[in-house]
Design a protein around this motif. Sequence first.
Motif, PDB file in Angstrom:
ATOM      1  N   UNK A  38      43.498 -13.158   0.275  1.00 45.88           N
ATOM      2  CA  UNK A  38      42.395 -12.955   1.144  1.00 45.88           C
ATOM      3  C   UNK A  38      42.665 -11.934   2.241  1.00 45.88           C
ATOM      4  N   UNK A  39      43.556 -12.122   2.954  1.00 43.74           N
ATOM      5  CA  UNK A  39      44.024 -11.157   4.123  1.00 43.74           C
ATOM      6  C   UNK A  39      44.237  -9.639   3.542  1.00 43.74           C
ATOM      7  N   UNK A  40      44.933  -9.654   2.315  1.00 42.04           N
ATOM      8  CA  UNK A  40      45.147  -8.088   1.761  1.00 42.04           C
ATOM      9  C   UNK A  40      44.068  -7.486   1.269  1.00 42.04           C
ATOM     10  N   UNK A  41      43.178  -8.254   0.466  1.00 36.98           N
ATOM     11  CA  UNK A  41      42.104  -7.767  -0.268  1.00 36.98           C
ATOM     12  C   UNK A  41      41.013  -7.428   0.704  1.00 36.98           C
ATOM     13  N   UNK A  42      40.688  -8.185   1.714  1.00 37.80           N
ATOM     14  CA  UNK A  42      39.580  -7.918   2.578  1.00 37.80           C
ATOM     15  C   UNK A  42      40.010  -7.605   3.946  1.00 37.80           C
ATOM     16  N   UNK A  43      41.211  -7.160   4.114  1.00 36.36           N
ATOM     17  CA  UNK A  43      41.786  -6.283   5.217  1.00 36.36           C
ATOM     18  C   UNK A  43      41.110  -7.181   6.679  1.00 36.36           C
ATOM     19  N   UNK A  44      41.300  -8.515   6.717  1.00 39.70           N
ATOM     20  CA  UNK A  44      41.157  -9.174   7.777  1.00 39.70           C
ATOM     21  C   UNK A  44      42.134  -9.780   8.754  1.00 39.70           C
ATOM     22  N   UNK A  45      42.035  -9.967   9.687  1.00 36.04           N
ATOM     23  CA  UNK A  45      43.089 -10.531  10.869  1.00 36.04           C
ATOM     24  C   UNK A  45      42.738 -11.803  10.925  1.00 36.04           C
ATOM     25  N   UNK A  46      43.505 -12.734  11.624  1.00 35.46           N
ATOM     26  CA  UNK A  46      43.056 -14.023  11.898  1.00 35.46           C
ATOM     27  C   UNK A  46      41.758 -14.138  12.722  1.00 35.46           C
ATOM     28  N   UNK A  47      41.365 -13.475  13.562  1.00 40.82           N
ATOM     29  CA  UNK A  47      39.973 -13.553  14.003  1.00 40.82           C
ATOM     30  C   UNK A  47      39.068 -13.123  12.994  1.00 40.82           C
ATOM     31  N   UNK A  48      39.253 -12.474  12.107  1.00 36.48           N
ATOM     32  CA  UNK A  48      38.216 -12.323  10.941  1.00 36.48           C
ATOM     33  C   UNK A  48      38.304 -13.672  10.009  1.00 36.48           C
ATOM     34  N   UNK A  49      39.393 -14.331   9.735  1.00 31.95           N
ATOM     35  CA  UNK A  49      39.374 -15.582   9.116  1.00 31.95           C
ATOM     36  C   UNK A  49      38.794 -16.681   9.799  1.00 31.95           C
ATOM     37  N   UNK A  50      38.835 -16.501  11.136  1.00 35.85           N
ATOM     38  CA  UNK A  50      38.256 -17.603  11.921  1.00 35.85           C
ATOM     39  C   UNK A  50      36.810 -17.571  11.912  1.00 35.85           C
ATOM     40  N   UNK A  51      36.362 -16.372  11.891  1.00 31.26           N
ATOM     41  CA  UNK A  51      34.594 -16.098  11.879  1.00 31.26           C
ATOM     42  C   UNK A  51      34.275 -16.456  10.570  1.00 31.26           C
ATOM     43  N   UNK A  52      34.953 -16.333   9.366  1.00 30.83           N
ATOM     44  CA  UNK A  52      34.623 -16.632   8.053  1.00 30.83           C
ATOM     45  C   UNK A  52      34.587 -18.414   8.038  1.00 30.83           C
ATOM     46  N   UNK A  53      35.739 -18.833   8.502  1.00 31.61           N
ATOM     47  CA  UNK A  53      35.772 -20.423   8.555  1.00 31.61           C
ATOM     48  C   UNK A  53      34.394 -21.032   9.334  1.00 31.61           C
ATOM     49  N   UNK A  54      34.091 -20.436  10.419  1.00 36.64           N
ATOM     50  CA  UNK A  54      33.036 -20.865  11.338  1.00 36.64           C
ATOM     51  C   UNK A  54      31.718 -20.635  10.606  1.00 36.64           C
ATOM     52  N   UNK A  55      31.662 -19.568   9.541  1.00 37.01           N
ATOM     53  CA  UNK A  55      30.241 -19.484   9.225  1.00 37.01           C
ATOM     54  C   UNK A  55      30.055 -20.137   7.672  1.00 37.01           C
ATOM     55  N   UNK A  56      31.041 -21.050   7.326  1.00 41.38           N
ATOM     56  CA  UNK A  56      30.871 -21.528   5.950  1.00 41.38           C
ATOM     57  C   UNK A  56      29.649 -22.588   6.121  1.00 41.38           C
ATOM     58  N   UNK A  57      29.098 -22.778   5.028  1.00 42.77           N
ATOM     59  CA  UNK A  57      27.982 -23.886   4.859  1.00 42.77           C
ATOM     60  C   UNK A  57      28.262 -24.710   3.658  1.00 42.77           C
ATOM     61  N   UNK A  58      27.630 -25.819   3.590  1.00 41.08           N
ATOM     62  CA  UNK A  58      27.971 -26.655   2.300  1.00 41.08           C
ATOM     63  C   UNK A  58      27.592 -25.939   0.979  1.00 41.08           C
ATOM     64  N   UNK A  59      26.767 -25.143   1.126  1.00 37.90           N
ATOM     65  CA  UNK A  59      26.486 -24.465  -0.080  1.00 37.90           C
ATOM     66  C   UNK A  59      27.682 -23.251  -0.460  1.00 37.90           C
ATOM     67  N   UNK A  60      28.535 -23.114   0.058  1.00 40.27           N
ATOM     68  CA  UNK A  60      29.693 -22.314  -0.103  1.00 40.27           C
ATOM     69  C   UNK A  60      30.604 -23.084  -0.992  1.00 40.27           C
ATOM     70  N   UNK A  61      30.488 -24.264  -1.078  1.00 40.59           N
ATOM     71  CA  UNK A  61      31.476 -25.182  -1.690  1.00 40.59           C
ATOM     72  C   UNK A  61      31.609 -24.930  -3.257  1.00 40.59           C
ATOM     73  N   UNK A  62      32.381 -24.902  -3.922  1.00 35.33           N
ATOM     74  CA  UNK A  62      32.332 -24.830  -5.469  1.00 35.33           C
ATOM     75  C   UNK A  62      33.010 -25.990  -6.157  1.00 35.33           C
TER      76      UNK A  62
END
Length: 64
Positions: A38-62
Amino acid sequence: MSITIEDIEKYLSEVKEAVKNNRYRIDKNKNRQANIDLFLDYVIDENGAKDILLNLTAMDFSEI
């Protein structure tokens, strides 16, 4: 076991509270290759990962 949208939303609420309070970690070891990718493919850092987690919704679950 039957999981409802409400169950997922409650879980997400708890996770987001932990993230906001910096009480979480994303394991990046040999057993968590998907996390490393995830970090390598999308070139994100810890802050980017934190933003992703904070923006998850129930509809993101598979799957649980």
